[in-house]
Design a protein around this motif. Structure first.
Motif, mmCIF file in Angstrom:
data_model
loop_
_atom_site.group_PDB
_atom_site.id
_atom_site.type_symbol
_atom_site.label_atom_id
_atom_site.label_comp_id
_atom_site.label_asym_id
_atom_site.label_seq_id
_atom_site.Cartn_x
_atom_site.Cartn_y
_atom_site.Cartn_z
ATOM 1 N N PRO A 7 0.812 -1.228 0.000
ATOM 2 C CA PRO A 7 0.000 0.000 0.000
ATOM 3 C C PRO A 7 0.841 1.271 0.000
ATOM 4 N N ARG A 8 0.519 2.157 -0.961
ATOM 5 C CA ARG A 8 1.148 3.475 -1.017
ATOM 6 C C ARG A 8 0.096 4.572 -1.149
ATOM 7 N N THR A 9 -0.937 4.300 -1.920
ATOM 8 C CA THR A 9 -2.039 5.242 -2.080
ATOM 9 C C THR A 9 -3.352 4.491 -1.963
ATOM 10 N N LEU A 10 -4.397 5.244 -1.727
ATOM 11 C CA LEU A 10 -5.739 4.673 -1.618
ATOM 12 C C LEU A 10 -6.638 5.432 -2.585
ATOM 13 N N THR A 11 -7.237 4.708 -3.525
ATOM 14 C CA THR A 11 -8.041 5.321 -4.572
ATOM 15 C C THR A 11 -9.469 4.815 -4.483
ATOM 16 N N GLU A 12 -10.434 5.724 -4.564
ATOM 17 C CA GLU A 12 -11.833 5.315 -4.571
ATOM 18 C C GLU A 12 -12.178 4.678 -5.901
ATOM 19 N N ALA A 13 -12.693 3.453 -5.858
ATOM 20 C CA ALA A 13 -13.115 2.768 -7.078
ATOM 21 C C ALA A 13 -14.538 3.160 -7.460
ATOM 22 N N PHE A 14 -15.440 3.100 -6.498
ATOM 23 C CA PHE A 14 -16.829 3.484 -6.748
ATOM 24 C C PHE A 14 -17.558 3.603 -5.416
ATOM 25 N N SER A 15 -18.698 4.242 -5.468
ATOM 26 C CA SER A 15 -19.594 4.316 -4.322
ATOM 27 C C SER A 15 -20.733 3.331 -4.541
ATOM 28 N N PHE A 16 -21.210 2.719 -3.466
ATOM 29 C CA PHE A 16 -22.332 1.790 -3.588
ATOM 30 C C PHE A 16 -23.585 2.499 -4.104
ATOM 31 N N ARG A 17 -23.600 3.811 -3.998
ATOM 32 C CA ARG A 17 -24.730 4.573 -4.523
ATOM 33 C C ARG A 17 -24.841 4.414 -6.034
ATOM 34 N N ARG A 18 -23.732 4.133 -6.707
ATOM 35 C CA ARG A 18 -23.726 4.043 -8.170
ATOM 36 C C ARG A 18 -23.685 2.602 -8.684
ATOM 37 N N VAL A 19 -23.678 1.644 -7.795
ATOM 38 C CA VAL A 19 -23.632 0.241 -8.222
ATOM 39 C C VAL A 19 -24.990 -0.181 -8.768
ATOM 40 N N ARG A 20 -24.968 -0.899 -9.853
ATOM 41 C CA ARG A 20 -26.192 -1.421 -10.459
ATOM 42 C C ARG A 20 -26.302 -2.934 -10.309
ATOM 43 N N ASP A 21 -25.175 -3.628 -10.249
ATOM 44 C CA ASP A 21 -25.255 -5.088 -10.128
ATOM 45 C C ASP A 21 -23.893 -5.619 -9.688
ATOM 46 N N ILE A 22 -23.913 -6.695 -8.914
ATOM 47 C CA ILE A 22 -22.708 -7.409 -8.490
ATOM 48 C C ILE A 22 -22.952 -8.888 -8.749
ATOM 49 N N GLN A 23 -22.135 -9.494 -9.595
ATOM 50 C CA GLN A 23 -22.369 -10.870 -10.001
ATOM 51 C C GLN A 23 -21.079 -11.687 -9.946
ATOM 52 N N LEU A 24 -21.268 -12.976 -9.717
ATOM 53 C CA LEU A 24 -20.171 -13.938 -9.883
ATOM 54 C C LEU A 24 -20.181 -14.448 -11.316
ATOM 55 N N VAL A 25 -19.025 -14.460 -11.947
ATOM 56 C CA VAL A 25 -18.906 -14.911 -13.329
ATOM 57 C C VAL A 25 -18.268 -16.296 -13.331
ATOM 58 N N ASN A 26 -18.920 -17.225 -13.996
ATOM 59 C CA ASN A 26 -18.416 -18.595 -14.054
ATOM 60 C C ASN A 26 -17.493 -18.739 -15.256
ATOM 61 N N ASP A 27 -16.219 -18.471 -15.056
ATOM 62 C CA ASP A 27 -15.251 -18.609 -16.133
ATOM 63 C C ASP A 27 -13.900 -18.983 -15.557
ATOM 64 N N LEU A 28 -12.947 -19.239 -16.435
ATOM 65 C CA LEU A 28 -11.585 -19.583 -16.059
ATOM 66 C C LEU A 28 -10.657 -18.514 -16.616
ATOM 67 N N PRO A 29 -10.121 -17.653 -15.767
ATOM 68 C CA PRO A 29 -9.274 -16.564 -16.251
ATOM 69 C C PRO A 29 -8.049 -17.089 -16.990
ATOM 70 N N ASP A 30 -7.775 -16.525 -18.162
ATOM 71 C CA ASP A 30 -6.655 -16.973 -18.974
ATOM 72 C C ASP A 30 -5.307 -16.632 -18.371
ATOM 73 N N PHE A 31 -5.249 -15.578 -17.543
ATOM 74 C CA PHE A 31 -3.954 -15.151 -17.025
ATOM 75 C C PHE A 31 -3.540 -15.899 -15.761
ATOM 76 N N LEU A 32 -4.391 -16.806 -15.272
ATOM 77 C CA LEU A 32 -4.043 -17.634 -14.134
ATOM 78 C C LEU A 32 -3.820 -19.064 -14.600
ATOM 79 N N ARG A 33 -3.250 -19.858 -13.766
ATOM 80 C CA ARG A 33 -2.961 -21.230 -14.137
ATOM 81 C C ARG A 33 -3.133 -22.142 -12.926
ATOM 82 N N GLY A 34 -3.228 -23.422 -13.193
ATOM 83 C CA GLY A 34 -3.323 -24.413 -12.135
ATOM 84 C C GLY A 34 -4.574 -24.259 -11.295
#
Length: 608
Positions: free
Chosen positions: A67-94
């Motif tokens: 940690p060096r800085t803290l940046t706001e990503a978003f406020s829950f006031r602006r969230v429209r949906d939060i979902q789990l995606v069923n996929d296999l990320p290409d940049f990970l392995r094993g």
């Protein structure tokens, strides 16, 4: 930050990050941090950066790793949906690739400021430190994970931006090297071991990108930052639009998705309820302040002292019904205003056990032959409302789960069985007018009776209204218990058996369960039908949301209850419940409106 004694509420505490957050945020922000967890971040400006996600009651922040800085990503006031995606990320392995949780958050972006730079701007309102301009940063200092451009090992990938991170080990996550993400030396640094891999979106897992043997990588941080800032400046002239933030939780025991869902649910419920003048008065929020903006809280020590005094008065022997009622009103109001008191409630445990026992005796154990009385219904309603408030925003309090799961969930079972009652039960009729001294004194404390100067309602109508109010409160408490069950359902720990399925199995033998669930379904149909044409109030909207979550849980997790709803309410939801009508009744400025409409659509689909 919320704590248990001298430790953190998080099961695995990152001392370095916690110290950074404590030093660089105001106390009001630090005390409202719910959870933090490391993950890989992907957005329109950040690509596969290993960062810490920090959740508060109102916002989500991103912190560099380390940690060096803290940046706001978003406020829950602006969230429209939060979902789990069923996929296999290409940049990970094993195993990391197979067990990774991909969370997609859809939100509406803030209207860009004149200078843009949204993703680098630190939220000054939250008491966060200013971020130094990129030109003043040391060349070896990471900026959002050290964004680099180009890659000398592969000529056809030189144009791709690759995001870097430091080689530090998190207390709550595996070593970054095991994730297949790159690691580059930052002078001064120690020699690295076997280089990890990063798979690009256009390459196959069988062709990993490797670090050059000399370890020299062109550092074009300034050019990448300049390009990103120019892109933000171009976007500054555009209107608000939807954006996505993708979080890849790489810990095999991650609870990030649960924390996000829980925080979002709590925020949209609280912000909607704060639109109601009565609720806003309970929470002491000023009418012109944003949702969740409360008066400064008193200290932890002072809150603990006051709670101890109130608890001793509640638990004293021989307390009268009227005194108990007034003390519970005080406890409920204080809990609305102070999250610290809610945590203390679960840590003490005695008051919770007392309330459950009182509810059992009042609603089921002390009934006369003719049915329940007004004071029994009022006391039971207040107990259930108080318990429901205590669940709010205490998800990361370990004492809550420990208390409810002790002795194989004995207290949770008692609470569940005590709150269910028959919505068609006979109420006691002792004449045409209210003449019971206790009942009258308690009824007068209810705000809606204060507006009737004549006060000539009959006992039958009055008790029926009180019974309806109790059933509303019971629905809200059952909703909170089901949220607890959803958290346990996704937890791999064998000790967390308080799942949604377990909750519904505990309720299954109750003789009035089907009529209770049927009543909740009837209320949903009634509210969303053409029989009521007015807009829903904030309280009605929240109650509709909670009832829809209850019905959805019955359809998804219990075969018998699902079959009961299909056989008795399929036609009602098909012909009387219209999404267009629901959209008209749910005001668009209620944050809870869109999530409620999605729940109604899901219920209609499952009832077909």
């Amino acid at each position: 930050m919320a704590r248990t004694g001298s430790g953190s509420l998080l099961s695995r505490r990152n001392i370095k990050l916690d110290s950074f957050l404590k030093r660089n945020t105001e106390r009001a922000v630090y005390e409202r941090i719910r959870a933090y967890e490391p993950c890989v971040v992907v957005s329109h400006t950040v690509n596969k950066v290993y960062m810490h996600v920090v959740l508060t009651d109102e916002r989500v922040y991103l912190a560099e790793y380390p940690p060096r800085t803290l940046t706001e990503a978003f406020s829950f006031r602006r969230v429209r949906d939060i979902q789990l995606v069923n996929d296999l990320p290409d940049f990970l392995r094993g195993k990391d690739r197979e067990l990774c949780q991909h969370i997609r958050i859809t939100y509406v972006t803030e209207k860009p400021a004149t200078r843009g730079r949204d993703w680098l701007r630190v939220d000054q309102r939250a008491g966060l430190p200013p971020v130094a301009p990129p030109s003043r940063r040391p060349s070896n200092c990471s900026t959002l994970g050290n964004t680099l451009e180009g890659y000398p090992a592969q000529s056809d990938r030189e144009a791709e931006g690759v995001h870097m991170m430091r080689t530090a080990r998190s207390a709550s996550c595996p070593n970054p090297e095991t994730l297949g993400l790159p690691r580059f030396p930052h002078p001064p640094t120690q020699p690295s071991s076997t280089p990890p891999y990063l798979y690009s979106s256009t390459s196959s897992p069988s062709s990993p990108l490797s670090i050059p043997e000399n370890g020299k990588v062109p550092r074009r941080i300034g050019s990448v930052l300049s390009r990103l800032l120019k892109r933000d400046a171009v976007n500054s002239s555009r209107e608000e639009k939807e954006a996505e933030l993708h979080l890849y939780a790489v810990s095999h025991t991650s609870r990030l998705y649960l924390h996000l869902q829980s925080s979002w649910n709590s925020y949209i419920i609280r912000s909607t309820l704060l639109l109601d003048p009565l609720y806003r008065g309970w929470c002491r929020a000023s009418s012109d302040s944003p949702p969740g903006k409360l008066l400064p809280a008193i200290s932890w020590e002072r809150t603990a002292h006051l709670f101890a005094q109130l608890s001793s008065e509640l638990l004293q022997e021989g307390i009268s019904v009227e005194s108990l009622y007034l003390l519970l009103q005080e406890l409920r109001t204080a809990a609305h205003r102070n999250v610290t008191l809610r945590r203390l409630f679960w840590r003490s445990g005695e008051v919770c056990v007392f309330l459950v026992q009182t509810l059992e005796e009042s609603l089921h154990g002390c009934q006369s032959v003719s049915g329940v009385t007004a004071d029994q219904l009022l006391l039971s309603t207040l107990i259930v409302q108080t318990l429901a408030v205590m669940f709010r925003e205490t998800e990361v309090e370990p004492a809550r789960l420990n208390l409810l799961s002790a002795k194989k969930g004995a207290l949770a079972s008692r609470m569940l069985l005590a709150l269910i009652c028959d919505p068609e039960q006979q109420t006691q009729n002792q004449g045409s007018l209210i003449n019971c001294e206790v009942s009258c004194s308690l009824l007068l404390t209810q705000y809606y009776y204060l507006f009737n100067p004549v006060f000539n309602v009959t006992v039958a109508l009055c008790l029926q209204a009180l019974l309806s109010e109790y059933l509303d409160a019971a629905s809200s408490l059952l909703f909170e218990l089901l949220l607890l069950g959803h958290e346990a359902s996704r937890c791999s720990s064998a000790d967390n058996f308080l799942s949604v399925g377990w909750i519904l199995r505990v309720l299954q033998p109750h003789p009035h369960l089907t009529s209770f669930i049927g009543y909740q379904a009837q209320q949903v149909v009634l509210v969303l039908s053409d029989l009521q044409e007015s807009f829903l109030s904030p309280v009605q909207s929240v109650l509709l949301f909670q009832r829809c979550r209850l019905l959805l849980a019955c359809l998804q997790y219990n075969t018998q209850l699902g079959q009961h709803l299909r056989s008795h309410f399929r036609e009602e939801f098909r012909y009387f419940v219209k999404l267009s009508c629901a959209e008209e009744k749910l005001p668009p400025h209620y944050l809870i409106s869109q999530p409620t409409l999605r729940l109604v659509e899901q219920i209609q689909t499952l009832l077909r």
